[in-house]
Enzyme design. Structure first.
Site, short mmCIF file in Angstrom:
data_model
loop_
_atom_site.label_atom_id
_atom_site.label_comp_id
_atom_site.label_asym_id
_atom_site.label_seq_id
_atom_site.Cartn_x
_atom_site.Cartn_y
_atom_site.Cartn_z
CG HIS A 146 -3.23 4.46 1.96
ND1 HIS A 146 -2.98 4.69 3.29
CD2 HIS A 146 -2.03 4.54 1.32
CE1 HIS A 146 -1.68 4.92 3.45
NE2 HIS A 146 -1.10 4.83 2.29
CE LYS A 192 5.05 2.37 -6.23
NZ LYS A 192 4.94 3.73 -5.66
#
Length: 495
Positions: free
Chosen positions: A246, A344
């Site tokens: 990405h 995260k």
């Protein structure tokens, strides 16, 4: 892909769509809702048959019930017009297949029927370990002919070598012009709008280089932890899970030269030039130009959360956070750092690109006590798509104590600017392009391999330096070393 191959790529719609992994999470959350949205808007070919396949022992009606539940769970109720739902469900068929048995693929060919000769799109969302057997089964059943194209959902390997093994297996049956590698970020409206912003306007392009831009930041922050992806993520880590695909695609779109025209070959040619121009980060500078971290216990959105090792159930050296200082070594970008970070258990969920322009060369307002700030363009990809440009303006007043300047944002909220247009799931665009045979927003093999080559060098550098993830508390912006990565250059992350 050569220039001649562009004209050879199939551009007519498929008559059948095969969905492998049709009962999985991706199919239920994204693929079926996307296909329904396209059908409801009259965008699917009228005679398109959608054939789902997986190991689950279902018949057509059983799978239609699974699909109906997926639509109910993931689509707003007002869009579920009964007639539209019925029409979509009537398109669906289901054939159970064990990929290990080539003979079972014959039933798929029977379900496809004449579409096998007139046009089939295959969406392969299965474990990479099944790719070889699946392709062999498709070949055995006659579903690899010149009118068949194949879409591959990631992960496509864990490094350059394993990626080549997968791509070689695919290329033995499906040539490059019929292979569609998916990066769902490329289906996002704001990612596509980056091309329009750069190449449909004259405002930014004269400054879109080392003369006008100080640095670029790309952030993909997640608030979630493992969320059921334990096996995959712990074997991958944030560098390979997010940055390899990405974020490098976003960097390529920001840094690419203007393509000669808007087509698959021209755009992907320019992207791969950027990826091949990335300065290698190896053993000599991995410790200086990269930071890795792993979240411990903390709080996200006011709720306590466990640390990564606790969620995993054991100790691990897998990184859940990575920050990189990269350079694109070409004429346009010489000396401009590209800072990338992903992690995260961050404080908020957002993906954005920040273009930090250079300050004015001389401030005429300094003698009046006014401070100017460099202009900044922020392209927010999620959760709310938005484009913001900060400008310096004068604060209203008589200025008897000196001129006061203030940074004011000019916002283009996509939801407001296009309030009459439904925001689409990224997979809607990608599924439609697959069915219609347009590879522009899919990733070419040489792009994938250039990405992996750069990533493999970073991982080798980590190993050579004995780098282990630094701890950070859940709900924070990663290890303090990530702040130092930018601040030693006089740069702060756009939090």
């Amino acid at each position: 892909m050569t220039g001649d191959e562009r004209t050879e790529t199939m551009q007519h719609p498929s008559d059948a769509l095969l969905l492998f992994g049709a009962t999985g999470d991706l199919a239920q959350r994204m693929l079926l809702p996307s296909l329904f949205g396209l059908d409801a808007d009259g965008l699917l070919p009228p005679n398109l048959t959608i054939v789902g396949t997986a190991r689950s022992m279902l018949d057509d009606e059983g799978y239609r019930a699974v699909a109906a539940k997926a639509l109910e769970d993931h689509i707003d109720a007002e869009r579920l017009v009964p007639a539209a739902v019925t029409r979509f469900l009537d398109r669906l068929r289901y054939v159970p297949v064990d990929a290990a048995d080539p003979e079972q693929f014959v039933a798929l060919a029977d379900a496809v029927g004449d579409a096998g000769r007139t046009g089939v799109s295959i969406f392969l969302s299965t474990a990479p370990s099944l790719f070889g057997a699946t392709i062999a089964g498709l070949s055995h059943a006659g579903l690899t002919g010149p009118e068949v194209r194949l879409a591959l959902e990631k992960p496509l390997g864990a490094d350059l070598a394993s990626s080549r093994v997968i791509n070689d297996a695919v290329a033995a049956v499906f040539p490059e012009e019929r292979t569609f590698r998916i990066d769902h970020y490329l289906g996002k409206e704001t990612v596509q709008n980056l091309l329009a912003l750069r190449f449909a306007n004259t405002l930014f392009e004269p400054l879109w280089n080392a003369t006008g831009i100080d640095h670029v930041q790309i952030t993909v922050a997640e608030t979630v932890g493992l969320e059921g992806r334990t096996g995959y993520f712990d074997g991958s880590g944030s560098l390979r899970d997010m940055l390899q695909n990405h974020m490098l695609q976003l960097l390529a779109l920001v840094a690419m030269e203007p393509p000669a025209q808007f087509d698959a070959t021209a755009i992907r040619d320019e992207k791969v030039k950027v990826l091949r121009s990335l300065r290698r980060i190896d053993a000599a500078d991995a410790a200086r130009n990269s930071v890795i971290g792993q979240y411990g216990e903390g709080a996200v959105a006011g709720q306590p959360v466990a640390g990564y090792a606790t969620e995993l159930g054991r100790q691990s050296s897998t990184e859940t956070f990575v920050a990189i200082k990269a350079h694109v070594d070409n004429w346009r970008w010489a000396g401009v750092p590209f800072y990338m970070r992903t992690g995260k258990r961050m404080p908020s969920r957002h993906s954005e690109i920040v273009i930090q322009f250079k300050p004015v060369p001389h401030s005429i307002f300094a003698t009046k006590g006014a401070v100017t700030q460099p202009n900044r363009l922020v392209i927010r990809l999620q959760p709310a798509e938005n484009i913001r440009l900060t400008m310096m303006t004068k604060v209203p007043g008589l200025d008897r104590d000196g001129i006061r300047l203030r940074e004011v944002p000019l916002d283009i909220g996509m939801a407001n600017a296009f309030a009459d247009t439904r925001r689409r799931i990224a997979y809607e665009r990608l599924m439609l392009d697959l069915i219609e045979g347009d590879p522009t927003l899919f990733v070419r093999r040489d792009e994938v391999e250039a990405q992996w080559e750069w990533i493999d060098g970073i991982r080798a550098g980590w190993g050579a330096n004995g780098m282990e993830p630094k701890p950070y508390a859940a709900g924070t912006w990663g290890p303090s070393a990530a702040i130092a990565l930018t601040e030693r250059d006089g740069v702060s992350w756009n939090d």
